[in-house]
Design a protein around this motif. Sequence first.
Motif, PDB file in Angstrom:
ATOM      1  N   MET A 103       0.836  -1.195   0.000  1.00 53.58           N
ATOM      2  CA  MET A 103       0.000   0.000   0.000  1.00 53.58           C
ATOM      3  C   MET A 103       0.876   1.252   0.000  1.00 53.58           C
ATOM      4  SD  MET A 103      -1.638   0.516   3.802  1.00 53.58           S
ATOM      5  CE  MET A 103      -2.525  -1.045   3.802  1.00 53.58           C
ATOM      6  N   SER A 104       0.343   2.352  -0.524  1.00 53.06           N
ATOM      7  CA  SER A 104       1.144   3.550  -0.711  1.00 53.06           C
ATOM      8  C   SER A 104       0.425   4.795  -0.210  1.00 53.06           C
ATOM      9  CB  SER A 104       1.480   3.745  -2.190  1.00 53.06           C
ATOM     10  OG  SER A 104       2.088   4.999  -2.424  1.00 53.06           O
ATOM     11  N   GLU A 105       1.190   5.717   0.367  1.00 54.96           N
ATOM     12  CA  GLU A 105       0.694   7.053   0.640  1.00 54.96           C
ATOM     13  C   GLU A 105       0.381   7.754  -0.691  1.00 54.96           C
ATOM     14  OE1 GLU A 105       0.317   8.603   3.574  1.00 54.96           O
ATOM     15  OE2 GLU A 105       1.367   7.283   4.994  1.00 54.96           O
ATOM     16  N   PHE A 106      -0.599   8.657  -0.650  1.00 56.71           N
ATOM     17  CA  PHE A 106      -0.860   9.495  -1.821  1.00 56.71           C
ATOM     18  C   PHE A 106      -1.347  10.857  -1.351  1.00 56.71           C
ATOM     19  CE2 PHE A 106      -5.039   8.069  -0.791  1.00 56.71           C
ATOM     20  CZ  PHE A 106      -5.958   8.886  -1.420  1.00 56.71           C
ATOM     21  N   GLN A 107      -1.068  11.858  -2.164  1.00 58.73           N
ATOM     22  CA  GLN A 107      -1.490  13.215  -1.873  1.00 58.73           C
ATOM     23  C   GLN A 107      -2.718  13.557  -2.702  1.00 58.73           C
ATOM     24  OE1 GLN A 107       0.023  14.942   0.566  1.00 58.73           O
ATOM     25  NE2 GLN A 107       1.376  13.159   0.847  1.00 58.73           N
ATOM     26  N   LYS A 108      -3.682  14.205  -2.069  1.00 61.99           N
ATOM     27  CA  LYS A 108      -4.933  14.514  -2.763  1.00 61.99           C
ATOM     28  C   LYS A 108      -4.723  15.414  -3.974  1.00 61.99           C
ATOM     29  CE  LYS A 108      -7.697  12.252  -0.026  1.00 61.99           C
ATOM     30  NZ  LYS A 108      -8.526  11.132  -0.494  1.00 61.99           N
ATOM     31  N   ASP A 109      -3.687  16.261  -3.915  1.00 59.88           N
ATOM     32  CA  ASP A 109      -3.493  17.165  -5.051  1.00 59.88           C
ATOM     33  C   ASP A 109      -2.883  16.477  -6.267  1.00 59.88           C
ATOM     34  OD1 ASP A 109      -0.924  16.829  -4.130  1.00 59.88           O
ATOM     35  OD2 ASP A 109      -0.542  18.941  -3.708  1.00 59.88           O
ATOM     36  N   THR A 110      -2.519  15.185  -6.123  1.00 67.49           N
ATOM     37  CA  THR A 110      -2.049  14.415  -7.280  1.00 67.49           C
ATOM     38  C   THR A 110      -3.142  13.505  -7.832  1.00 67.49           C
ATOM     39  OG1 THR A 110      -1.235  12.465  -6.055  1.00 67.49           O
ATOM     40  CG2 THR A 110       0.239  14.371  -6.226  1.00 67.49           C
ATOM     41  N   GLU A 111      -4.325  13.591  -7.294  1.00 69.46           N
ATOM     42  CA  GLU A 111      -5.438  12.719  -7.663  1.00 69.46           C
ATOM     43  C   GLU A 111      -6.437  13.509  -8.506  1.00 69.46           C
ATOM     44  OE1 GLU A 111      -8.214   9.621  -5.128  1.00 69.46           O
ATOM     45  OE2 GLU A 111      -8.021  11.669  -4.400  1.00 69.46           O
ATOM     46  N   SER A 112      -6.886  12.918  -9.602  1.00 68.66           N
ATOM     47  CA  SER A 112      -7.872  13.573 -10.452  1.00 68.66           C
ATOM     48  C   SER A 112      -8.749  12.513 -11.096  1.00 68.66           C
ATOM     49  CB  SER A 112      -7.199  14.438 -11.521  1.00 68.66           C
ATOM     50  OG  SER A 112      -6.285  13.676 -12.288  1.00 68.66           O
ATOM     51  N   ALA A 113      -9.948  12.916 -11.502  1.00 64.40           N
ATOM     52  CA  ALA A 113     -10.888  11.961 -12.094  1.00 64.40           C
ATOM     53  C   ALA A 113     -11.924  12.700 -12.914  1.00 64.40           C
ATOM     54  CB  ALA A 113     -11.577  11.132 -11.009  1.00 64.40           C
ATOM     55  N   GLY A 114     -12.470  12.008 -13.887  1.00 61.71           N
ATOM     56  CA  GLY A 114     -13.577  12.504 -14.691  1.00 61.71           C
ATOM     57  C   GLY A 114     -14.369  11.319 -15.194  1.00 61.71           C
ATOM     58  N   PRO A 115     -15.494  11.544 -15.855  1.00 61.02           N
ATOM     59  CA  PRO A 115     -16.263  10.427 -16.392  1.00 61.02           C
ATOM     60  C   PRO A 115     -15.410   9.565 -17.321  1.00 61.02           C
ATOM     61  CG  PRO A 115     -17.569  12.421 -16.435  1.00 61.02           C
ATOM     62  CD  PRO A 115     -16.177  12.832 -16.061  1.00 61.02           C
ATOM     63  N   GLY A 116     -15.145   8.311 -16.904  1.00 59.20           N
ATOM     64  CA  GLY A 116     -14.384   7.377 -17.725  1.00 59.20           C
ATOM     65  C   GLY A 116     -12.911   7.275 -17.404  1.00 59.20           C
ATOM     66  N   TRP A 117     -12.396   8.031 -16.391  1.00 61.64           N
ATOM     67  CA  TRP A 117     -10.963   7.948 -16.099  1.00 61.64           C
ATOM     68  C   TRP A 117     -10.666   8.350 -14.656  1.00 61.64           C
ATOM     69  CZ3 TRP A 117      -8.268  12.360 -14.618  1.00 61.64           C
ATOM     70  CH2 TRP A 117      -8.924  13.581 -14.830  1.00 61.64           C
ATOM     71  N   TYR A 118      -9.509   7.883 -14.193  1.00 67.10           N
ATOM     72  CA  TYR A 118      -9.001   8.223 -12.857  1.00 67.10           C
ATOM     73  C   TYR A 118      -7.483   8.198 -12.929  1.00 67.10           C
ATOM     74  CZ  TYR A 118      -7.703   7.662  -7.929  1.00 67.10           C
ATOM     75  OH  TYR A 118      -7.130   7.811  -6.684  1.00 67.10           O
ATOM     76  N   ALA A 119      -6.827   9.121 -12.220  1.00 64.54           N
ATOM     77  CA  ALA A 119      -5.367   9.174 -12.198  1.00 64.54           C
ATOM     78  C   ALA A 119      -4.886   9.567 -10.820  1.00 64.54           C
ATOM     79  CB  ALA A 119      -4.846  10.165 -13.242  1.00 64.54           C
ATOM     80  N   VAL A 120      -3.733   9.018 -10.429  1.00 65.92           N
ATOM     81  CA  VAL A 120      -3.164   9.341  -9.111  1.00 65.92           C
ATOM     82  C   VAL A 120      -1.663   9.062  -9.150  1.00 65.92           C
ATOM     83  CG1 VAL A 120      -3.459   7.029  -8.106  1.00 65.92           C
ATOM     84  CG2 VAL A 120      -3.538   9.059  -6.618  1.00 65.92           C
ATOM     85  N   HIS A 121      -0.930   9.742  -8.290  1.00 65.17           N
ATOM     86  CA  HIS A 121       0.495   9.473  -8.107  1.00 65.17           C
ATOM     87  C   HIS A 121       0.679   8.766  -6.774  1.00 65.17           C
ATOM     88  CE1 HIS A 121       4.820   9.953  -8.470  1.00 65.17           C
ATOM     89  NE2 HIS A 121       4.849  10.360  -7.216  1.00 65.17           N
ATOM     90  N   LEU A 122       1.285   7.581  -6.808  1.00 61.15           N
ATOM     91  CA  LEU A 122       1.594   6.839  -5.589  1.00 61.15           C
ATOM     92  C   LEU A 122       2.910   7.360  -5.035  1.00 61.15           C
ATOM     93  CD1 LEU A 122       0.673   3.233  -6.789  1.00 61.15           C
ATOM     94  CD2 LEU A 122      -0.776   4.877  -5.569  1.00 61.15           C
TER      95      LEU A 122
END
Length: 327
Positions: A103-122
């Motif tokens: 499992m990994s820490e993540f920062q909310k400001d590296t997380e984004s999403a829209g209809p049909g996609w999601y992205a994050v930095h671990l």
Amino acid sequence: WADPVALADPLIGTGGMGFNVGSGVPGPKLPFGLIHPSPDTAGGIVSGVGAFHCGGYHATDTKIVGFSHTHLYGVGIPEYGNVLFMPDVGPFDASSTTPAAYMSEFQKDTESAGPGWYAVHLADPNIDVGLTATMRGAVHGYNWPDKLNPAGGEALLVVDLAHTVPDGHILDGGLTLGDDGASLDGWVFNTNAFTERYGGIRVYFAARFDQPWTNAATWLDDDFDPGVDTRAGADIGALFAFDPNTPLEVQVAISFVSVENAWMNLEAEVAGRDYSDVLADAKAAWAEQLSVVQYGGGDDTERRIMATALYHSFLMPDVFTDTNGEY
């Protein structure tokens, strides 16, 4: 007129406390899609509490456990969170196969999403992750760091079939690594607050990588063995190593009927396509679905609330049939 595809925010509704918990699921899904890949989280003030992780995710959490493929949106009791995939950096041995390790820490400001996609930095392994979906298939994109840690780390992918959202249990399962060195399939017998009412449900999956692994091993309980390609049991999984200099794409399809149908779904919807192809089609599907309502006026916040509510209305109920109509 407002553009609901641009305005809708799948991260809205993923927090809340008490009876105001939203049980939102930020990962991508097509309208009424069967598969719903999304991060399952922990590490916050409600970590491990099933009532706050009915969809696997809570906005106060600080860690991503991994990305599983079955979720229910907006429900009041926990369910699913099956077939977990998680990229990592570490030693290729049994120590990398526990949730505490991957499992990994993540920062909310590296997380984004829209209809049909999601992205994050671990944050811990320094990996960028992207997710998109078809009706029955998902595509993961992983980009490892240019330089791995100096302690002998490798670019890893963990497939943990024992994982569920909190309060769930895997009663049985199986997995098989493909002879091509770039695929696997299997199944799990899941039970949680919904499915326990009728004895549990079996979730089948098929997965293919866009490059061969450089090393692979499976485990059953405490037995970790690079020489075993097939496992059966409740606590099983697989660990893979890949070339860290090349981004990895992973295609996964599920079925509630059979492993054969999971492969059929993958071949019908995902095979021969890459992440960008699937993402473009997912965005187009949502643009068509959300166009059934047109609206204007209001301020930016009101337009965003409207777009997100409209998006939420098309997440469930789920299609439950495979591409051949079986269910």
